[in-house]
Design an enzyme around this catalytic site. Sequence first.
Site, short mmCIF file in Angstrom:
data_model
loop_
_atom_site.label_atom_id
_atom_site.label_comp_id
_atom_site.label_asym_id
_atom_site.label_seq_id
_atom_site.Cartn_x
_atom_site.Cartn_y
_atom_site.Cartn_z
N ASN A 1 -18.42 52.65 4.95
CA ASN A 1 -19.57 51.91 5.25
C ASN A 1 -20.57 52.79 4.95
OD1 ASN A 1 -18.73 50.56 6.71
ND2 ASN A 1 -17.98 51.07 8.83
N GLU B 1 -9.61 56.35 6.94
CA GLU B 1 -10.82 57.21 6.61
C GLU B 1 -10.84 58.64 7.42
OE1 GLU B 1 -15.19 56.60 5.13
OE2 GLU B 1 -15.26 55.36 6.68
N HIS C 1 -10.52 55.48 11.27
CA HIS C 1 -11.10 54.71 10.26
C HIS C 1 -10.59 53.61 9.65
CE1 HIS C 1 -14.96 51.71 8.23
NE2 HIS C 1 -14.19 51.94 10.02
N SER D 1 -16.68 52.33 14.27
CA SER D 1 -16.47 52.73 12.07
C SER D 1 -18.36 52.76 12.71
CB SER D 1 -16.53 51.00 12.04
OG SER D 1 -17.70 50.44 12.75
#
Length: 286
Positions: free
Chosen positions: A192, A154, A142, A119
Amino acid sequence: MTIQTVGVVGCGQMGSGIAEVVARSGYRVIVREVNDALLERGQQRIRASLERAVKKGKLSQADADAVWERLTFTTTLDEMRACDLVIEAIVENKEAKQELFAALDTITPPHAILASNTSSISITAIAAATSEARRPRVLGMHFFNPVPVMPLLELVRGLETAEETLATARAFGESLGKTIIVAKDNPGFIVNLLLVPYLLDAIRWLEYGLATREDIDTGVKLGLNHPMGPYELSDFIGLDTLLFIADAMYDEFRDPRYAAPPLLRRMVAAGHLGRKSGRGFYEYQR
Ligand code: 3HC
């Protein structure tokens, strides 16, 4: 390129979810953990999730049995030699990931794609541990927790990731029923990058004494229709993971938006990591 056999290295919360979803989509999956105890815990997690799906009528018992048949569990990394794609979901540590990718580079066939579920660690830096011939076949994949529930995948394009690799990963991700987005290789990628400053802000406002954590969580859930408020979600992600991502972002961007608030750092130092440790912003039955 056709993907038939997928390796999943690491069978924690994310790895077990990834292995389950991939096996449920018809692929053969080889799952590797470092020791028998961790492997057993990962197996139990997948079994419990499949049982829940059967109980809820989302999966027939016969289909659940077939999914289980497609899963192989091992502690031997060499078994990844049979894989067309390996998805890494080990601890968030750059050196550990680089060491693993260097080993996978020598073990897996030349056509295999190596993906990281990181991440926050640079895909380009992870790929740099592999040979020049492999680097175009390294990318970020991800997933989001809980993997069987969250519809997003992702993909992260490292500096040397080939278009063909991205296209294969996109087709593979879609075959899992996920919606694909593609991000540049920067800490936090897309989701994120937006989520973490919001969670850090929420922690800062709690430190400031804006309102109770319950009221802030309720405000976000009922006022914005989010499934979880910021403290519930931070506990769910894990406060150590949140801190790690925030630090990686701050290292890269040097922007105070990404600076971890002292409360978060202290909670992690005290071992209050959220759901996984039984205590974070809230307390949990373990
Ligand atoms: N595995 C499989 N299925 C699960 C599950 C799991 N671990 N947890 C929940 N589910 C399923 C349930 O079976 C249920 O399915 P159904 O509606 O078909 O019966 C559905 O999800 C809802 O579950 P529950 O009713 O038990 O519980 P909730 O309604 O409270 O939902 C939740 C739980 C899905 C976790 C929801 O609260 C949610 O979506 N929370 C936000 C999660 C989120 O934002 N995740 C992303 C985190 S960020 C991240 O992962 C990136 C990383 O890099 C930090």
